[in-house]
Design a protein around this motif. Structure first.
Motif, PDB file in Angstrom:
ATOM      1  N   TYR A 248      -3.440  12.941  -4.857  1.00 45.71           N
ATOM      2  CA  TYR A 248      -3.979  11.723  -4.309  1.00 45.71           C
ATOM      3  C   TYR A 248      -4.529  11.756  -3.002  1.00 45.71           C
ATOM      4  CZ  TYR A 248      -2.999   7.401  -1.275  1.00 45.71           C
ATOM      5  OH  TYR A 248      -3.034   6.373  -0.538  1.00 45.71           O
TER       6      TYR A 248
ATOM      7  N   TYR B 273       2.844   0.779 -13.206  1.00 45.15           N
ATOM      8  CA  TYR B 273       3.039   2.141 -12.879  1.00 45.15           C
ATOM      9  C   TYR B 273       2.698   3.125 -13.971  1.00 45.15           C
ATOM     10  CZ  TYR B 273       6.011   0.901  -8.725  1.00 45.15           C
ATOM     11  OH  TYR B 273       6.708   0.145  -7.628  1.00 45.15           O
TER      12      TYR B 273
ATOM     13  N   ALA C 294      -2.324  10.211  -8.995  1.00 47.26           N
ATOM     14  CA  ALA C 294      -1.588  10.754  -7.849  1.00 47.26           C
ATOM     15  C   ALA C 294      -1.249  11.871  -7.989  1.00 47.26           C
ATOM     16  CB  ALA C 294      -0.369   9.815  -7.244  1.00 47.26           C
TER      17      ALA C 294
ATOM     18  N   SER D 151       4.855   6.544 -10.902  1.00 46.16           N
ATOM     19  CA  SER D 151       4.305   6.187  -9.524  1.00 46.16           C
ATOM     20  C   SER D 151       3.430   4.812  -9.469  1.00 46.16           C
ATOM     21  CB  SER D 151       3.441   7.207  -8.894  1.00 46.16           C
ATOM     22  OG  SER D 151       3.044   6.789  -7.790  1.00 46.16           O
ATOM     23  N   ASN D 152       3.325   4.069  -8.269  1.00 43.03           N
ATOM     24  CA  ASN D 152       2.383   2.957  -8.326  1.00 43.03           C
ATOM     25  C   ASN D 152       0.978   3.472  -8.308  1.00 43.03           C
ATOM     26  OD1 ASN D 152       2.659   3.731  -5.868  1.00 43.03           O
ATOM     27  ND2 ASN D 152       2.817   1.470  -4.860  1.00 43.03           N
ATOM     28  N   ILE D 153       0.595   4.786  -7.845  1.00 42.70           N
ATOM     29  CA  ILE D 153      -0.917   5.147  -7.425  1.00 42.70           C
ATOM     30  C   ILE D 153      -1.215   5.829  -8.875  1.00 42.70           C
ATOM     31  CG2 ILE D 153      -2.143   6.446  -6.011  1.00 42.70           C
ATOM     32  CD1 ILE D 153      -0.053   5.995  -3.983  1.00 42.70           C
TER      33      ILE D 153
ATOM     34  N   ALA E  21       3.311   4.411  -1.050  1.00 45.94           N
ATOM     35  CA  ALA E  21       3.399   5.273  -2.397  1.00 45.94           C
ATOM     36  C   ALA E  21       4.811   5.132  -2.868  1.00 45.94           C
ATOM     37  CB  ALA E  21       2.850   6.513  -2.032  1.00 45.94           C
TER      38      ALA E  21
ATOM     39  N   GLU F  65       0.693  -1.169   0.021  1.00 46.57           N
ATOM     40  CA  GLU F  65      -0.160   0.009  -0.003  1.00 46.57           C
ATOM     41  C   GLU F  65       0.714   1.225   0.067  1.00 46.57           C
ATOM     42  OE1 GLU F  65      -2.665  -0.185   3.047  1.00 46.57           O
ATOM     43  OE2 GLU F  65      -3.713  -2.024   2.658  1.00 46.57           O
TER      44      GLU F  65
ATOM     45  N   ARG G  83      -5.876  10.361   0.556  1.00 46.39           N
ATOM     46  CA  ARG G  83      -5.742   9.212   1.626  1.00 46.39           C
ATOM     47  C   ARG G  83      -6.588   8.465   1.784  1.00 46.39           C
ATOM     48  NH1 ARG G  83      -4.219  12.017   6.881  1.00 46.39           N
ATOM     49  NH2 ARG G  83      -6.321  12.479   6.724  1.00 46.39           N
TER      50      ARG G  83
END
Length: 192
Positions: free
Chosen positions: A77, A30, A54, A49-51, A11, A9, A79
């Motif tokens: 992003y 990614y 974001a 980024s893996n989000i 970032a 989980e 939370r």
């Protein structure tokens, strides 16, 4: 990617001057956020980024004599605490008084009635279980608690109170007592 395996989980942001290289094949999950030229007519400076969703990136003028434009990343992003709604959960408060009342209820019960009204062991078990649940629901008081998505199951009220106590002692300058409070916190964490 040890970090990705141990903390899925978390970032993760990878940035730098890639000189035409692409991480798309190596890291297909990614997202690449820079979509403008960062040096002349080329997009060399990338941000992965893996989000998803974001960041929003904006091109800014270069710093000093640099020939690379600056990349301003604006976080978009949200939370986990704000993405997911909190849940209301109803729990039973098992106090000594409630346990004594429940024990009194069971002591006053004529258990032979259940045996006389059932024909087999399965029905008998179901009737007894339903009666125990009925007594529990009528005698044991309930309480509604709010559970947030970032709550950890091992964080109990005892731990929260111990941490707050330690913080208060530190704020008021009682550093020796604070050390004892820290030992108490460590014991509670180990128990949790």
């Amino acid at each position: 990617m040890d970090i990705q395996q141990t903390k899925p989980e978390a970032a993760i942001v990878i940035t730098g001057d890639f000189n035409g290289a692409s991480l798309h094949d190596a890291l297909p999950t990614y997202v690449q956020y820079v979509n403008f030229n960062t040096r002349g007519r080329s997009c060399l400076d990338l941000l992965y980024s893996n989000i998803k969703d974001a960041y929003k990136t904006i091109s800014l003028p270069p710093i000093g004599r640099s020939d690379h434009t600056m990349i301003h990343c604006l976080p978009t992003y949200i939370r986990k605490l704000e993405r997911q709604k909190s849940m209301i959960k109803t729990i039973r408060q098992w106090t000594e008084d409630a346990e004594e009342q429940l024990g009194g209820c069971f002591a006053c019960t004529d258990w032979n009635i259940f045996e006389d009204t059932t024909t087999n062991i399965n029905d008998y078990t179901n009737v007894i279980t339903d009666y125990i649940k009925f007594c529990e629901e009528t005698i044991i008081p309930t309480k509604e608690i709010k559970i947030y998505p970032n709550n950890r199951p091992w964080v109990t009220n005892d731990l929260i109170h111990a941490v707050r106590k330690r913080r208060r002692l530190w704020m008021f300058g009682h550093h020796e007592e604070c050390k004892e409070a820290q030992k108490e916190v460590n014991i509670i964490i180990a128990q949790c």
